[in-house]
Each structure stands twice: as C-alpha cells, then as structure tokens.
Design a protein around this motif. Structure first.
Motif, PDB file in Angstrom:
ATOM      1  N   ASP A   1      45.174  15.327  33.251  1.00 61.42           N
ATOM      2  CA  ASP A   1      44.720  15.422  32.003  1.00 61.42           C
ATOM      3  C   ASP A   1      43.360  15.868  31.617  1.00 61.42           C
ATOM      4  OD1 ASP A   1      47.165  14.036  31.120  1.00 61.42           O
ATOM      5  OD2 ASP A   1      46.807  12.230  32.981  1.00 61.42           O
ATOM      6  N   GLU A   2      42.546  15.690  32.572  1.00 63.57           N
ATOM      7  CA  GLU A   2      41.008  15.884  31.785  1.00 63.57           C
ATOM      8  C   GLU A   2      40.711  16.758  33.466  1.00 63.57           C
ATOM      9  OE1 GLU A   2      40.257  12.130  29.358  1.00 63.57           O
ATOM     10  OE2 GLU A   2      38.870  12.710  32.016  1.00 63.57           O
ATOM     11  N   ILE A   3      39.752  17.470  32.888  1.00 63.35           N
ATOM     12  CA  ILE A   3      38.725  18.760  34.465  1.00 63.35           C
ATOM     13  C   ILE A   3      37.467  18.454  34.359  1.00 63.35           C
ATOM     14  CG2 ILE A   3      38.646  21.167  34.451  1.00 63.35           C
ATOM     15  CD1 ILE A   3      41.587  19.807  35.122  1.00 63.35           C
ATOM     16  N   ASP A   4      36.946  18.245  35.095  1.00 64.80           N
ATOM     17  CA  ASP A   4      35.671  17.920  35.276  1.00 64.80           C
ATOM     18  C   ASP A   4      35.368  19.348  36.388  1.00 64.80           C
ATOM     19  OD1 ASP A   4      36.257  15.908  34.710  1.00 64.80           O
ATOM     20  OD2 ASP A   4      34.386  14.808  35.488  1.00 64.80           O
ATOM     21  N   MET A   5      34.746  20.362  35.477  1.00 62.29           N
ATOM     22  CA  MET A   5      34.355  21.641  36.101  1.00 62.29           C
ATOM     23  C   MET A   5      32.870  22.164  36.762  1.00 62.29           C
ATOM     24  SD  MET A   5      33.444  24.502  33.129  1.00 62.29           S
ATOM     25  CE  MET A   5      32.798  25.503  34.562  1.00 62.29           C
ATOM     26  N   VAL A   6      32.197  22.942  37.679  1.00 65.05           N
ATOM     27  CA  VAL A   6      30.760  22.779  37.721  1.00 65.05           C
ATOM     28  C   VAL A   6      30.431  24.005  37.030  1.00 65.05           C
ATOM     29  CG1 VAL A   6      28.953  22.683  39.835  1.00 65.05           C
ATOM     30  CG2 VAL A   6      31.251  21.797  40.638  1.00 65.05           C
ATOM     31  N   LEU A   7      29.519  23.814  36.047  1.00 64.75           N
ATOM     32  CA  LEU A   7      29.317  25.225  36.026  1.00 64.75           C
ATOM     33  C   LEU A   7      28.427  26.101  37.558  1.00 64.75           C
ATOM     34  CD1 LEU A   7      25.601  25.124  35.820  1.00 64.75           C
ATOM     35  CD2 LEU A   7      26.337  24.239  33.325  1.00 64.75           C
ATOM     36  N   HIS A   8      28.115  27.559  37.207  1.00 57.38           N
ATOM     37  CA  HIS A   8      27.322  28.272  37.713  1.00 57.38           C
ATOM     38  C   HIS A   8      25.961  27.484  38.178  1.00 57.38           C
ATOM     39  CE1 HIS A   8      26.071  31.149  40.761  1.00 57.38           C
ATOM     40  NE2 HIS A   8      27.421  32.029  41.170  1.00 57.38           N
ATOM     41  N   ILE A   9      25.600  26.912  38.828  1.00 63.04           N
ATOM     42  CA  ILE A   9      24.098  26.386  39.229  1.00 63.04           C
ATOM     43  C   ILE A   9      23.446  27.807  39.453  1.00 63.04           C
ATOM     44  CG2 ILE A   9      22.324  24.693  40.519  1.00 63.04           C
ATOM     45  CD1 ILE A   9      25.510  23.532  41.191  1.00 63.04           C
ATOM     46  N   GLY A  10      23.512  28.778  39.762  1.00 57.86           N
ATOM     47  CA  GLY A  10      22.398  29.248  40.988  1.00 57.86           C
ATOM     48  C   GLY A  10      22.597  30.060  38.900  1.00 57.86           C
ATOM     49  N   ARG A  11      23.940  30.871  38.350  1.00 53.87           N
ATOM     50  CA  ARG A  11      23.293  32.039  37.777  1.00 53.87           C
ATOM     51  C   ARG A  11      22.459  31.318  36.722  1.00 53.87           C
ATOM     52  NH1 ARG A  11      26.779  36.365  37.436  1.00 53.87           N
ATOM     53  NH2 ARG A  11      26.428  36.432  39.874  1.00 53.87           N
ATOM     54  N   LEU A  12      22.997  29.661  36.283  1.00 49.28           N
ATOM     55  CA  LEU A  12      22.300  29.052  34.486  1.00 49.28           C
ATOM     56  C   LEU A  12      21.024  29.144  35.702  1.00 49.28           C
ATOM     57  CD1 LEU A  12      21.873  27.591  32.959  1.00 49.28           C
ATOM     58  CD2 LEU A  12      22.363  25.281  34.033  1.00 49.28           C
ATOM     59  N   ARG A  13      20.052  28.679  36.431  1.00 55.01           N
ATOM     60  CA  ARG A  13      18.910  29.216  37.378  1.00 55.01           C
ATOM     61  C   ARG A  13      18.114  30.055  37.020  1.00 55.01           C
ATOM     62  NH1 ARG A  13      16.443  24.910  40.732  1.00 55.01           N
ATOM     63  NH2 ARG A  13      16.160  27.299  42.034  1.00 55.01           N
ATOM     64  N   SER A  14      18.966  31.267  37.496  1.00 59.68           N
ATOM     65  CA  SER A  14      18.499  32.704  36.996  1.00 59.68           C
ATOM     66  C   SER A  14      18.637  32.820  35.793  1.00 59.68           C
ATOM     67  CB  SER A  14      19.468  33.739  37.643  1.00 59.68           C
ATOM     68  OG  SER A  14      19.719  33.659  39.085  1.00 59.68           O
ATOM     69  N   GLY A  15      18.980  32.311  34.807  1.00 56.88           N
ATOM     70  CA  GLY A  15      19.042  32.684  33.387  1.00 56.88           C
ATOM     71  C   GLY A  15      19.649  33.724  32.925  1.00 56.88           C
ATOM     72  N   ASP A  16      20.658  33.644  33.354  1.00 56.73           N
ATOM     73  CA  ASP A  16      22.068  34.665  32.962  1.00 56.73           C
ATOM     74  C   ASP A  16      23.597  33.950  31.801  1.00 56.73           C
ATOM     75  OD1 ASP A  16      24.208  36.231  32.936  1.00 56.73           O
ATOM     76  OD2 ASP A  16      24.441  36.765  34.986  1.00 56.73           O
ATOM     77  N   THR A  17      22.783  33.412  30.994  1.00 57.94           N
ATOM     78  CA  THR A  17      23.779  32.419  30.100  1.00 57.94           C
ATOM     79  C   THR A  17      24.579  33.152  29.603  1.00 57.94           C
ATOM     80  OG1 THR A  17      22.520  33.956  28.081  1.00 57.94           O
ATOM     81  CG2 THR A  17      21.227  31.854  29.108  1.00 57.94           C
ATOM     82  N   ALA A  18      25.163  34.798  29.882  1.00 59.83           N
ATOM     83  CA  ALA A  18      26.262  35.288  28.858  1.00 59.83           C
ATOM     84  C   ALA A  18      27.535  34.757  30.710  1.00 59.83           C
ATOM     85  CB  ALA A  18      26.293  36.519  29.379  1.00 59.83           C
ATOM     86  N   TYR A  19      26.876  34.742  31.472  1.00 60.93           N
ATOM     87  CA  TYR A  19      27.680  34.839  32.578  1.00 60.93           C
ATOM     88  C   TYR A  19      27.736  32.785  32.276  1.00 60.93           C
ATOM     89  CZ  TYR A  19      30.116  33.993  37.288  1.00 60.93           C
ATOM     90  OH  TYR A  19      30.320  33.843  38.755  1.00 60.93           O
ATOM     91  N   VAL A  20      27.206  32.129  32.700  1.00 61.12           N
ATOM     92  CA  VAL A  20      27.448  30.700  32.724  1.00 61.12           C
ATOM     93  C   VAL A  20      28.341  30.035  31.105  1.00 61.12           C
ATOM     94  CG1 VAL A  20      26.576  28.568  32.538  1.00 61.12           C
ATOM     95  CG2 VAL A  20      25.312  30.057  33.674  1.00 61.12           C
ATOM     96  N   HIS A  21      28.122  30.983  30.165  1.00 59.56           N
ATOM     97  CA  HIS A  21      28.483  30.706  29.140  1.00 59.56           C
ATOM     98  C   HIS A  21      30.420  31.042  29.282  1.00 59.56           C
ATOM     99  CE1 HIS A  21      31.095  31.651  25.796  1.00 59.56           C
ATOM    100  NE2 HIS A  21      30.506  30.385  24.635  1.00 59.56           N
ATOM    101  N   ASP A  22      30.991  32.496  29.896  1.00 55.66           N
ATOM    102  CA  ASP A  22      31.990  32.519  29.691  1.00 55.66           C
ATOM    103  C   ASP A  22      32.578  32.781  31.496  1.00 55.66           C
ATOM    104  OD1 ASP A  22      31.117  34.455  27.345  1.00 55.66           O
ATOM    105  OD2 ASP A  22      31.096  36.285  29.377  1.00 55.66           O
TER     106      ASP A  22
END
Length: 234
Positions: A86-107
């Motif tokens: 019923d619900e999904i807890d996903m982990v975003l891409h931590i390394g890409r967020l730390r790298s400033g790759d916002t397009a990757y994290v968003h997509d």
C-alpha cells in the motif's frame, strides 16, 4: 491523540525470520498501527497476516543505500505494488544528492512515484550523510517529483531522526507533504517531541513500549514528560 495511527511498525532487520514477521504483523494488527513496513520479500506474507485488520502494508525500494539503477527501483516498485504493498518507502540516491546532481535525484524519485500508481511514496533522505543544505534540496526535489512524504532515515545509518531535522524538513516542504521520523524513535517522549515539531508518521520497532506508555499515561499511572530525540537507529 491516536498515537497508534502515527506508527509504521518496522520489520526490516535482515535477521528476522518468517515467524518474526508473522509475530510483528500480529502486534501491528492488535495495536491497530498505521502500517507495517516490511522487507520486499515479506509483502505477500504481511498482506495475508493483516487481511481484514485495516493495517496497511508498507515496504521499501532501493533500500538501504538508494544507489540501485532507477529502472530497477521502478521495476521493484511495480512488483511490490502488484504484490499488495500500500505504501513505498524509497531511498533517494544519496551520493547523487551529495554531488549536486539534482536532475538525477528528481527523476529517480519521479520514476518510483509513477511506478507506485497512486500509492503513497515516502522518500528517505538519510540525513546522517547530508548537510542542512542538502537536506533542503532533497526535500524540495521529493516534493517536485510527486512524493507524499519526506523521511529522515533508514534506521541503518550512523544517526536517525533528530528534532532539528524534523523542524528543517517541515519548514521546507509544503503543508500537504508529510514528514516521517525514523531511527531512534524508541520512546513516547521522543515521538511526542517530534510530532510537535511536525512529524506525522514514525518508523519504530518499540511499538508496544510506546503504546503501553501512552495507555498508562492516559490512565494517570505515569507522568507525562517530553524530551528531545538524540537520534539513532531503530
């Protein structure tokens, strides 16, 4: 205040046996929590055990590190939805967020939201590895990508939910986006403090302890004292 309906009873530890999961589901059903959060392979089992209880079945995608391919996260989410999650807890891409790759994290988040087909998606930032600026960016990207919650932690990193992080996350996202605290929520006082700061859902393994304490206070058997969270794992 319905404390039980704020709790996602966590059954994510790798060593849990099938019987452990069944026992955890029974606790969730009797205590009438919001949901259980189980390992992906346990979704079908949890769905069976909780049938008719009204307790939701949640699970995780890209867990615990967030660094699987976006296509894999999306495929995992579709399979979990088909299995009854019923619900999904996903982990975003931590390394890409730390790298400033916002397009990757968003997509990456948006792909999971689309694959969830309307089911609630909670985005785990894993704040222990992030600066405040990165936490803010992660929250904003999660909202822009269509997520329903932002979440502090997996419970498997060096630190968990803190009061400062809940305040920051609540101030960052719009009112319709909810905040989930996970990691270190082992006591009623911690839950109440974080709830006052804006968290509306809590990942916990100490569900019975928390709810027993609340019931005792409601009966006037224990004094109510609220203290701040120091963080930590589940």
């Amino acid at each position: 205040m319905n404390i039980a309906k704020m709790i996602d009873h966590s059954l994510l530890r790798p060593e849990l046996s099938t019987d452990d999961v069944r026992r955890g589901c029974r606790i969730a059903g009797v205590r009438q929590v919001a949901s259980v959060c189980v390992r992906p392979s346990d979704v079908g089992l949890a769905k069976h055990e909780l049938a008719g209880t009204g307790v939701l079945v949640g699970t995780v995608a890209g867990f615990p590190h967030g660094d699987t391919l976006t296509t894999i996260k999306a495929a995992e989410t579709r399979a979990l939805a088909e299995a009854g999650a019923d619900e999904i807890d996903m982990v975003l891409h931590i390394g890409r967020l730390r790298s400033g790759d916002t397009a990757y994290v968003h997509d990456d988040i948006a792909a999971v939201v689309a694959a969830a087909q309307g089911r609630v998606v909670k985005v785990i930032l894993e704040n222990a590895y992030l600066t405040d600026e990165q936490k803010v960016t992660g929250c904003r990207l999660a909202e822009q990508a269509g997520a329903h919650f932002v979440k502090t932690s997996t419970g498997f990193a060096p630190g968990g939910a803190t009061l400062a992080d809940i305040q920051l996350m609540r101030a960052t996202v719009s009112p319709h986006i909810q905040v989930k605290a996970a990691g270190g929520v082992r006591a009623l006082d911690t839950l109440l403090t974080l709830h006052q700061a804006g968290a509306t859902r809590f990942g916990a393994t100490a569900t019975e302890t928390i709810l027993d304490d609340h019931a005792a206070r409601e009966r006037g058997e224990r004094p109510a004292t609220v203290t701040a969270s120091t963080g930590g794992d589940y």
